[in-house]
Structure formats: C-alpha cells, structure tokens
Design an enzyme around this catalytic site. Sequence first.
Site, PDB file in Angstrom:
ATOM      1  N   TYR A  43       1.724   2.118  14.663  1.00 45.24           N
ATOM      2  CA  TYR A  43       2.637   3.053  14.317  1.00 45.24           C
ATOM      3  C   TYR A  43       2.699   3.878  16.365  1.00 45.24           C
ATOM      4  O   TYR A  43       3.574   4.085  16.544  1.00 45.24           O
ATOM      5  CB  TYR A  43       2.168   4.402  13.831  1.00 45.24           C
ATOM      6  N   GLU A  77      -4.922  -0.275   5.456  1.00 46.66           N
ATOM      7  CA  GLU A  77      -5.463   0.165   6.507  1.00 46.66           C
ATOM      8  C   GLU A  77      -7.289   0.583   6.206  1.00 46.66           C
ATOM      9  O   GLU A  77      -7.750   1.329   6.338  1.00 46.66           O
ATOM     10  CB  GLU A  77      -5.037   1.746   6.799  1.00 46.66           C
ATOM     11  N   ARG A  89       7.551  -2.097  -1.308  1.00 52.38           N
ATOM     12  CA  ARG A  89       5.988  -1.664  -0.881  1.00 52.38           C
ATOM     13  C   ARG A  89       5.496  -0.288  -1.534  1.00 52.38           C
ATOM     14  O   ARG A  89       5.824   0.537  -1.600  1.00 52.38           O
ATOM     15  CB  ARG A  89       5.370  -1.443  -0.129  1.00 52.38           C
ATOM     16  N   GLU A  92       3.726  -1.423   7.522  1.00 50.71           N
ATOM     17  CA  GLU A  92       4.618  -0.172   7.921  1.00 50.71           C
ATOM     18  C   GLU A  92       4.858  -0.012   9.577  1.00 50.71           C
ATOM     19  O   GLU A  92       4.041  -0.846  10.211  1.00 50.71           O
ATOM     20  CB  GLU A  92       2.966   0.889   7.659  1.00 50.71           C
ATOM     21  N   ASN A 118       0.471  -2.934  10.108  1.00 54.64           N
ATOM     22  CA  ASN A 118       0.932  -1.819  10.224  1.00 54.64           C
ATOM     23  C   ASN A 118       0.362  -0.855  11.482  1.00 54.64           C
ATOM     24  O   ASN A 118      -0.275  -0.509  11.880  1.00 54.64           O
ATOM     25  CB  ASN A 118       0.070  -0.071   9.463  1.00 54.64           C
ATOM     26  N   HIS A 170      -4.357   2.131  -1.656  1.00 53.17           N
ATOM     27  CA  HIS A 170      -4.175   2.516  -0.586  1.00 53.17           C
ATOM     28  C   HIS A 170      -4.804   4.511  -0.866  1.00 53.17           C
ATOM     29  O   HIS A 170      -4.231   5.588  -0.995  1.00 53.17           O
ATOM     30  CB  HIS A 170      -2.261   3.148  -0.866  1.00 53.17           C
TER      31      HIS A 170
HETATM   32  C1  JJW Z   1      -5.098  10.015  11.591  1.00 51.95           C
HETATM   33  C2  JJW Z   1      -6.979   9.702  14.713  1.00 51.95           C
HETATM   34  C3  JJW Z   1      -9.458  12.124  16.607  1.00 51.95           C
HETATM   35  C4  JJW Z   1      -0.211   6.423   6.995  1.00 51.95           C
HETATM   36  C5  JJW Z   1      -5.777   9.412  12.930  1.00 51.95           C
HETATM   37  C6  JJW Z   1      -5.533   7.935  12.721  1.00 51.95           C
HETATM   38  C7  JJW Z   1      -7.675  11.492  15.559  1.00 51.95           C
HETATM   39  C8  JJW Z   1     -11.004  11.589  17.375  1.00 51.95           C
HETATM   40  C9  JJW Z   1      -0.345   7.603   8.324  1.00 51.95           C
HETATM   41  N1  JJW Z   1      -0.725   4.777   7.235  1.00 51.95           N
HETATM   42  O1  JJW Z   1       0.609   7.735   5.814  1.00 51.95           O
HETATM   43  C10 JJW Z   1      -4.065   9.792  10.863  1.00 51.95           C
HETATM   44  N2  JJW Z   1      -0.796   6.796   9.102  1.00 51.95           N
HETATM   45  O2  JJW Z   1      -0.427   5.877   3.636  1.00 51.95           O
HETATM   46  C11 JJW Z   1      -0.532   4.889   6.344  1.00 51.95           C
HETATM   47  N3  JJW Z   1      -1.625   6.057   9.119  1.00 51.95           N
HETATM   48  O3  JJW Z   1      -6.823  10.291  13.368  1.00 51.95           O
HETATM   49  C12 JJW Z   1       0.737   6.108   5.176  1.00 51.95           C
HETATM   50  N4  JJW Z   1      -2.917   6.055  10.275  1.00 51.95           N
HETATM   51  O4  JJW Z   1      -8.876  10.325  16.163  1.00 51.95           O
HETATM   52  C13 JJW Z   1       0.596   6.956   6.280  1.00 51.95           C
HETATM   53  C14 JJW Z   1      -4.607   7.903  11.514  1.00 51.95           C
HETATM   54  C15 JJW Z   1      -3.651   8.373  10.963  1.00 51.95           C
HETATM   55  C16 JJW Z   1      -3.402   7.383  10.214  1.00 51.95           C
HETATM   56  C17 JJW Z   1      -2.151   7.602   9.328  1.00 51.95           C
END
Ligand code: JJW
Length: 447
Positions: free
Chosen positions: A296, A166, A77, A353, A294, A121
């Site tokens: 995590y 996302e 991907r 993901e 996705n 993306h």
């Molecule tokens: C930050 C929430 C504060 C990526 C975040 C939430 C904080 C009030 C990883 N997915 O690199 C980052 N990733 O490109 C796509 N997914 O802050 C791919 N989500 O709130 C990876 C979510 C993410 C985040 C990072």
Amino acid sequence: MTNIQFPDTLKWGAATASYQIEGAADEGGRSPSIWDVFSHTPGKVKNGDTGDHACNSYHLYKEDVQLLRELGIDQYRFSISWSRVIPDGTGQLNKEGITYYRNLIQELIDNGIEPMITLYHWDLPQALQEAGGWEVREIVEAFQSYAETMFQEFGNKVKKWLTINEPWCASFLSNYLGIHAPGKTNLQTAVDVSHHLLLAHGKAVQSFRKIIPDGEIGYAPNVGWLEPYSPNQADVDACRRSMMWQKEWFMDPVFKGTYPETLVQLFAEHNAKLNVEEGDLAIISEPVDFMGINYYTGSLGRFKKGEGLFQVEEIPLDERRTDIDWPIYADGFYKVLTDIHQTYGDVPIYITENGACYNHGVEDGRVHDKDRIEYLKQHLTALHRALEAGVPIAGYIVWSLLDNFEWAEGYEKRFGIIHVNYATFERTKKDSYYWYKETVKNQGFHV
Ligand code: JJW
C-alpha cells in the site's frame, strides 16, 4: 501516451475479507470472533463502528458475484470466517456456515470466476482467544484442523488458497502496538504470536499437499518500503531494521528456514525471547507454490534515537497521501517486488492486495474517484516495470471490491472500487470500477 501492456498470462482479481463485508454477525450459527469483541469495546474502533452488518454480503453475495462477473476479472479473493464454520474454534462443524461458502463458491464458478480462499483474515473465534489465542502453541493444532476441514469441504472446487493474511498485522499491530484485535501491547506476546502464525501456516501447507495435491497454496505478508532518508549509515541501518521487521521476519523462516538473527537479538534486548522448538523451522519452510504480497505505502526512513523499537522515523516523500493518510509511493512497490525477487528467488508472486483509500461519495449515481484511478495507474505501472525486470508476477488483486469495515478505522475509510451505502447496502460502481474493467479487458492501459 505510453502503452502499459501486460502479458496475457497475468491474472486479475479483486479481494475482500469475511469480517469486513459479511455482516450477519449473529446469524446462521456464527459465533463471535475477536473482532466482534474488539469492535464492541468502546474506544477501539472509530465512531464505534462494528462488523455486525458490514456490507451484508452474507445475504447479498449473488449481487456481489454479478458485480465481479461484469468486471471481467479472473479471480475473487475472499476469506472464510472461522467462527461461522466452526463456532467453537475446534470440533463441531456448523452446516449453515459451510453452505454459505459452498453457495458462494458455486456462484463464482458458474460465473466464470476462480475462487481464491484466505483461511485466516484476522477473525479468530473468540472461544479460542479465551483459551489463549495465537499466544499459545495449542493454537497451531486448532488452525491445522480448521484448515484440513476447509480443504476437505471445498478442495474439489477451490484450488488456490492462502493461509494467513498479513502476519505482521495479526502479530505486532494487534499484540504489540495494540491497534487491532485483541489489542494487546506486549512485545513477548507479539513475538510468540508471530511464530505460532508461521508454524500454523507451515502445518496447513503440509496438510494441503495430502488433501489437495493439484492445488496451489501461499500466504500474504504485507510489506511497505522504507527508503533511506540519506546515505548516512545510521539512516540506512534504521531502514534495514524496520524492513527486516515486516519482510525478513515473516519471509526468511518460510523461504530460508531461519529467523533474522539481528532481530532475534533486538527483541531479546527488549526482553522478548523467540521460543522455537526443534523442527519448527522445517515445518515453517515447507515449500509454498506462490507468495502473496500486500502493498500500500512507503516512506523515507530516518534514524531517530529512541523512536520506536527500531529508532526510525518515517518521513513521507512528499505531500501526496490517500484519505487514510498513507503516503503514496508507487516506486516503493517496484522496489519491494524486485527486492523480494532478489532475496527469495523465483517463487511466483500474486499481488494479493493493492489499492487506495479515498472517501468520495455518490453524486447523481456516479462516484468520480479519479484519485483512486491515478493510484492504480501508478502502481500498475510500477508492477509492469517489475515484470520487465524479471519478477515472476502471476496476478494482481485489487483491494477492495467493496467499501467495507476498515478495521480500527471503521466505515469512514473507503477502499472499494464499488461504493456501499451502509444504511441501504446499495452498491454503486465507482469510476475506478469502470477503469479497472477496461484495463482487465485490454490487459493494459494508456498513461
Ligand atoms: C494500521 C501502523 C502506529 C487491510 C497500521 C499499519 C501505525 C505506531 C488494510 N489489509 O483492510 C493498519 N491494512 O483487510 C488487509 N493493511 O498502523 C485488508 N495494513 O503504527 C485491508 C497497517 C495497517 C493496515 C491496514
């Protein structure tokens, strides 16, 4: 010892994204995206890191494909950099950009790997941002036109596509929380952006049916899990609202043709209006072939007056966190999958993901990232349970093939199963790479 054995039909993959790995930011006729501008703005990205060189995959793609081949996976991907193929966002095609992706696709196919392309993306051409970006409705037409061109250029070789990666991040994280490009902090902007992303998705799906009738298309929302801290109604409701923001807001329109009314109201109470024109939801709910998920992280959610939009504070279940500080919650993965299946029915799911940030370095040519292996084992065990519970999961794609530019966190945060030395671009397979390779080969593992 338990044997976790997956059905032969489950496909395996690894994922990356253009701005995070390509580098060659001003080579080959590419123009800047919002992430070039954002990362070059002091204070936006940790350590002042930018994607200028990233993993240099623009030049090293053949080496990367060999790493994929040796890994034995079915699918790769990756995403297309819109400003590399259409530097102004609309109009003139950049032949060099097209050639790069054509070569990458051919190299994958020649090595027995199926390409899966993400159209968006996060690296919107800066030229389009200057015309209002995702905030203005005209962006939908620009995206559809870009999508159609990509379908025409690559549709004979590439049959699996994703529209938007996302959308929660591309709208709220980027335009309300201000953490990602373009770094705005306006709820109305974020709500408008979210609707335009979904509309652009729907329009692209409509075009896809005409141009690649034998292909499959979906999108890739990110979902975490919030489990109520206590059975108190206040905690249960707080979790519901927060989940609705990530999940229902981006899935109800696609699978049910409606926006969740509770959230529409809540945004309205904060003076943000959802602007939907007649016919929009019919476009957005154009049927997709699969859903990308996705996943995590997850936490407990507890009602806290005044905390954020939804009055919910997130409390980690325990001390276990990855090196990006995200709590580890494999059971949340199972809950997300079974919950989505229950809510939206039998649409096939690809895990587009899942993976972990651990920053282990190279020691004597090896990277002993046993924490990442443990994370992957736990999450694949949860996925196995979801399969047994009847969730139609078609594939699992690990994030990420390579350490790369982790957005606002820069290069410090490493998600790869392959280590990248950013001074030399040298790739070193981590222990998790070898573990994943065995798992793919055996279609399972022992725990
Ligand atoms: C930050 C929430 C504060 C990526 C975040 C939430 C904080 C009030 C990883 N997915 O690199 C980052 N990733 O490109 C796509 N997914 O802050 C791919 N989500 O709130 C990876 C979510 C993410 C985040 C990072």
